[in-house]
Design a protein around this motif. Sequence first.
Motif, PDB file in Angstrom:
ATOM      1  N   TRP A  47       3.358  -1.180   6.548  1.00  0.00           N
ATOM      2  CA  TRP A  47       2.272  -1.179   4.898  1.00  0.00           C
ATOM      3  C   TRP A  47       1.083  -1.463   5.472  1.00  0.00           C
ATOM      4  O   TRP A  47       0.270  -1.036   4.255  1.00  0.00           O
ATOM      5  CB  TRP A  47       2.838  -2.669   4.608  1.00  0.00           C
ATOM      6  CG  TRP A  47       3.269  -2.922   3.262  1.00  0.00           C
ATOM      7  CD1 TRP A  47       3.423  -3.118   2.046  1.00  0.00           C
ATOM      8  CD2 TRP A  47       1.418  -3.523   3.023  1.00  0.00           C
ATOM      9  NE1 TRP A  47       1.855  -3.404   1.267  1.00  0.00           N
ATOM     10  CE2 TRP A  47       1.387  -4.204   1.734  1.00  0.00           C
ATOM     11  CE3 TRP A  47       1.187  -4.479   4.020  1.00  0.00           C
ATOM     12  CZ2 TRP A  47       0.129  -4.599   0.713  1.00  0.00           C
ATOM     13  CZ3 TRP A  47      -0.566  -5.255   3.626  1.00  0.00           C
ATOM     14  CH2 TRP A  47      -0.884  -5.216   2.221  1.00  0.00           C
ATOM     15  N   THR A  48       1.040  -2.300   6.432  1.00  0.00           N
ATOM     16  CA  THR A  48      -0.645  -1.969   6.530  1.00  0.00           C
ATOM     17  C   THR A  48      -0.957  -0.530   6.622  1.00  0.00           C
ATOM     18  O   THR A  48      -2.706  -0.392   6.300  1.00  0.00           O
ATOM     19  CB  THR A  48      -0.719  -2.849   7.788  1.00  0.00           C
ATOM     20  OG1 THR A  48      -0.612  -4.431   7.322  1.00  0.00           O
ATOM     21  CG2 THR A  48      -3.009  -3.046   8.269  1.00  0.00           C
ATOM     22  N   THR A  57       1.814  -8.820   0.502  1.00  0.00           N
ATOM     23  CA  THR A  57       3.169  -7.567   1.758  1.00  0.00           C
ATOM     24  C   THR A  57       4.109  -8.280   2.498  1.00  0.00           C
ATOM     25  O   THR A  57       4.681  -9.571   1.837  1.00  0.00           O
ATOM     26  CB  THR A  57       2.101  -8.607   2.721  1.00  0.00           C
ATOM     27  OG1 THR A  57       2.298  -9.865   2.615  1.00  0.00           O
ATOM     28  CG2 THR A  57       0.006  -8.602   3.170  1.00  0.00           C
ATOM     29  N   PRO A  58       4.751  -7.680   3.086  1.00  0.00           N
ATOM     30  CA  PRO A  58       6.156  -7.517   3.699  1.00  0.00           C
ATOM     31  C   PRO A  58       5.804  -8.804   4.631  1.00  0.00           C
ATOM     32  O   PRO A  58       5.146  -9.630   5.505  1.00  0.00           O
ATOM     33  CB  PRO A  58       6.193  -6.519   4.206  1.00  0.00           C
ATOM     34  CG  PRO A  58       5.154  -6.150   4.697  1.00  0.00           C
ATOM     35  CD  PRO A  58       4.005  -6.414   4.003  1.00  0.00           C
ATOM     36  N   ARG A  78      -1.420   1.488   3.526  1.00  0.00           N
ATOM     37  CA  ARG A  78      -2.811   0.913   2.353  1.00  0.00           C
ATOM     38  C   ARG A  78      -4.001   0.791   2.888  1.00  0.00           C
ATOM     39  O   ARG A  78      -4.857   2.107   2.587  1.00  0.00           O
ATOM     40  CB  ARG A  78      -2.461  -1.051   2.564  1.00  0.00           C
ATOM     41  CG  ARG A  78      -1.436  -1.919   2.519  1.00  0.00           C
ATOM     42  CD  ARG A  78      -1.224  -0.806   0.703  1.00  0.00           C
ATOM     43  NE  ARG A  78      -0.237  -0.301   0.429  1.00  0.00           N
ATOM     44  CZ  ARG A  78       0.842   0.322   0.692  1.00  0.00           C
ATOM     45  NH1 ARG A  78       1.359  -0.940   1.022  1.00  0.00           N
ATOM     46  NH2 ARG A  78       1.320   1.398   0.274  1.00  0.00           N
TER      47      ARG A  78
END
Length: 92
Positions: free
Chosen positions: A23-24, A68-69, A27
């Motif tokens: 995820w980071t 965020t996850p 983004r």
Amino acid sequence: MHENVRVTAWVRGKVQQVGFRWWTRARALEIGLTGYASNLGDGRVQVVAEGSRADCDRLLGLLRGPDTPGRVTGVTEIWGTAGAGYPTFEIR
């Protein structure tokens, strides 16, 4: 002048085995940053990002945000000058 900077952030909470690094990375690439996200042995994720100060601040805001996850309980960061640079944003 818009000189690039480096931010190193340590993200605490339930951030491993939940897709947090992926995820980071997504983004960071959307924002246009380079660097990496890496799991640490103590359960944190280390994020190193290079780009403009505004873009790095934007990523930090996302890391601290509700989308965020997993579950982020805190983010600690240090700022520095950009190094030789990274070719992209990777997962390590």
